[in-house]
Design an enzyme around this catalytic site. Structure first.
Site, mmCIF file in Angstrom:
data_model
loop_
_atom_site.group_PDB
_atom_site.id
_atom_site.type_symbol
_atom_site.label_atom_id
_atom_site.label_comp_id
_atom_site.label_asym_id
_atom_site.label_seq_id
_atom_site.Cartn_x
_atom_site.Cartn_y
_atom_site.Cartn_z
ATOM 1 N N SER A 158 0.796 -1.233 0.000
ATOM 2 C CA SER A 158 0.000 0.000 0.000
ATOM 3 C C SER A 158 0.828 1.281 0.000
ATOM 4 O O SER A 158 0.815 2.051 0.969
ATOM 5 C CB SER A 158 -0.943 -0.018 1.198
ATOM 6 N N ARG A 173 7.606 6.545 -4.226
ATOM 7 C CA ARG A 173 8.201 7.094 -3.013
ATOM 8 C C ARG A 173 7.509 6.444 -1.826
ATOM 9 O O ARG A 173 6.355 6.031 -1.931
ATOM 10 C CB ARG A 173 8.018 8.609 -2.939
ATOM 11 N N ASP A 211 -4.061 -1.311 -1.297
ATOM 12 C CA ASP A 211 -5.159 -1.648 -0.370
ATOM 13 C C ASP A 211 -6.503 -1.082 -0.823
ATOM 14 O O ASP A 211 -7.557 -1.681 -0.596
ATOM 15 C CB ASP A 211 -4.824 -1.230 1.076
HETATM 16 C C1 GLC Z 1 -0.788 5.936 1.565
HETATM 17 C C2 GLC Z 1 -0.236 5.097 0.428
HETATM 18 C C3 GLC Z 1 -1.353 4.479 -0.387
HETATM 19 C C4 GLC Z 1 -2.327 3.743 0.518
HETATM 20 C C5 GLC Z 1 -2.799 4.647 1.653
HETATM 21 C C6 GLC Z 1 -3.687 3.908 2.630
HETATM 22 O O1 GLC Z 1 -1.478 6.995 1.017
HETATM 23 O O2 GLC Z 1 0.584 5.891 -0.403
HETATM 24 O O3 GLC Z 1 -0.844 3.593 -1.358
HETATM 25 O O4 GLC Z 1 -3.413 3.300 -0.231
HETATM 26 O O5 GLC Z 1 -1.691 5.161 2.344
HETATM 27 O O6 GLC Z 1 -3.047 2.825 3.209
#
Ligand code: GLC
Length: 496
Positions: A158, A173, A211
């Site tokens: 995620s 990043r 996610d």
């Molecule tokens: C951050 C991550 C993203 C994820 C979110 C919730 O924003 O960059 O990929 O979906 O957190 O976990």
């Protein structure tokens, strides 16, 4: 009246009577900087719509809008056994999911492992080693003595990862406070697979998943009206289904215009250029002191990782202002430690059922060694409300923007994450903001509803792995690097 039992939130106006004038002024100032009124909500939403569109163009924008190669919703007829791995912000979870013949059902076994804090700023090798060890433990335990076929795995990673293929993801990043060297700018799959191979773990990665995409797919599995998957947790983000024809940045692939493609928005990056969000000086500090300044502007104002930190920064600032008379003569050493409070600290304050805020007083005493008088307690309660409300209202702008952009007048939105599930009044405050943005008549029910999601990183990841294998079997190879390789050893075969 003092100390007489539970009371209803949210208004504590009556309780402010004994707050001295200068503290009252401080509270009013905080109200003015943390309140997002209806017109601001609309302004943010309209700008958000444009930024979502921009992210889909060839030139791109701040919001990454990542095509995920998850190309369609489940039908409910998916079957098979899959592994799912979730590397979230706080825990690592491994699941085995069985999708039986019965439509829309699933069976799941799972183990949770804590992500050690030091791993978040360690080396790439340590990270993949730890993840592979957890998977190995899980497989050894549940498949003891048997050498299973290569189990297809949906890996929920995620973070913003650019995906040229579904089993590939170049980390743009780190977000959510992670800061592991040597991972950014590279495909995360090869080192992950290498760590598995080294340990001889019989797992075949079928899909790398965000996610939010998992949440969207898992929720749509049980509710066909689901249009958006959201996470309001340590981080904040959303995914929705776009048409390939509306994604100019993949025009060159000549995919059928109405073929669906889930987009991982990575909307945490909204307004990185600071055009519209009502940032306070505290938001500026959070950004500056974070491992990735200039990134995730929107997320840093609303996600669970940061809520306690905004609160802490305000208190430290007020303590240093002689006119505010806050915690006068007390030792605030503990309060001075960054990230010492998490969102649950604020949640506890907002949930304090007592008129004299005795639970809040205990919390400050136990965690920070501070004795708060009644006016100080009132200020803290109001401040928690303001920060929690701002988070919910700003989050609603993202949901509203996707719906506006897609022209959806009605929708179900599946949401998951610690803030959504545990933070008091988050759902009601978000729903209220949507009402204001869309200006629904009082008699009108909520047309766009944010509802608790199905388990995205477990069931959702398994479903996406299943959908991917099915798609390859049926000959749709868009976003599949090595179709034959993806099926190999999994018991799945291309249809003749
Ligand atoms: C951050 C991550 C993203 C994820 C979110 C919730 O924003 O960059 O990929 O979906 O957190 O976990």
């Amino acid at each position: 009246m003092v100390g007489l039992g539970p009371r209803k939130p949210p208004s504590r106006k009556g309780s402010m009577a004994d707050v001295p004038k200068d503290l009252l002024q401080t509270i009013q100032h905080l109200e003015s900087i943390f309140t997002v009124d209806t017109s601001k909500l609309t302004e943010i939403t309209d700008h958000f719509v444009k930024e979502l569109e921009k992210g889909l163009t060839k030139e791109g924008g701040s919001i990454p809008m990542i095509p995920t190669w998850c190309m369609g919703f489940p039908t409910g007829d998916e079957t098979g056994t899959f592994l799912a791995l979730d590397m979230g912000g706080t825990n690592l979870r491994v699941c085995e999911i069985h999708l039986p013949e019965a439509k829309g059902e699933f069976e799941i076994i799972q183990s949770k492992y804590r992500m050690p804090e030091e791993l978040k700023s360690g080396t790439a090798e340590e990270l993949w080693g730890y993840v592979a060890d957890c998977l190995q433990q899980f497989v050894d335990y549940h498949h003891e003595g048997k050498k299973p076929d290569a189990l297809p795995l949906g890996f929920t990673f995620s973070y913003p990862a650019t995906q040229d293929y579904i089993d590939h993801g170049v980390l743009q990043r780190w977000t959510k406070g992670f800061d592991i060297d040597g991972v950014e700018g590279k495909d995360v799959v090869p080192p992950f697979e290498a760590a598995l191979k080294e340990r001889g773990v019989p797992i075949k990665l079928s899909a790398l998943i965000n996610d939010t995409t998992g949440t969207l797919i898992a929720s749509a599995y049980t509710d066909p009206r689901m249009r958006i998957g959201c996470i309001f947790g340590t981080g904040c983000n959303a995914a929705y289904m776009e048409k390939c024809g509306s994604i100019p940045k993949i025009d060159h692939m000549n995919l059928p215009a109405d073929m669906p493609m889930a987009i991982n928005c990575e909307w945490g990056a909204f307004d990185n250029e600071h055009v519209v969000l009502p940032r306070t000086k505290y938001d500026v500090i959070i950004d500056k002191e974070s491992p990735r300044p200039g990134q995730q502007s929107f997320e840093k104002m609303i996600a669970g990782l940061y809520l306690g930190e905004v609160f802490r920064l305000v208190l430290v600032d007020l303590h240093s202002d002689p006119a505010a008379h806050l915690f006068e003569g007390q030792d605030i050493t503990k309060l001075k430690k960054a990230y010492t409070m998490d969102a649950s600290f604020l949640a506890t304050i907002e949930e304090d059922p007592f008129e004299n805020l005795s639970e809040t007083a205990d919390l400050f005493q136990n965690k920070l060694g501070l004795r708060l008088n009644k006016p100080e307690l009132e200020l803290c309660r109001r401040l928690a409300e303001l920060i929690g409300t701002r988070a919910a209202r700003l989050s609603a702008c993202g949901v509203a923007a996707i719906c506006k952009k897609q022209g959806w007048k009605e929708a179900h939105v599946g949401a998951d994450g610690s803030v959504f599930n545990k933070y008091p009044h988050f759902k009601a405050r978000g729903a209220q903001a949507l009402r204001e943005i869309f200006d629904w008549a009082k008699s009108q029910k909520d047309l766009i509803e944010i509802l608790p999601a199905e388990d995205g990183s477990g069931v959702g990841a398994a479903l996406i792995a299943a959908l991917t294998l099915k798609r390859v079997e049926e000959g749709n190879h868009a976003g599949i690097r090595d179709p034959q390789g993806l099926l190999e050893g999994t018991g799945h075969h291309a249809k003749k």
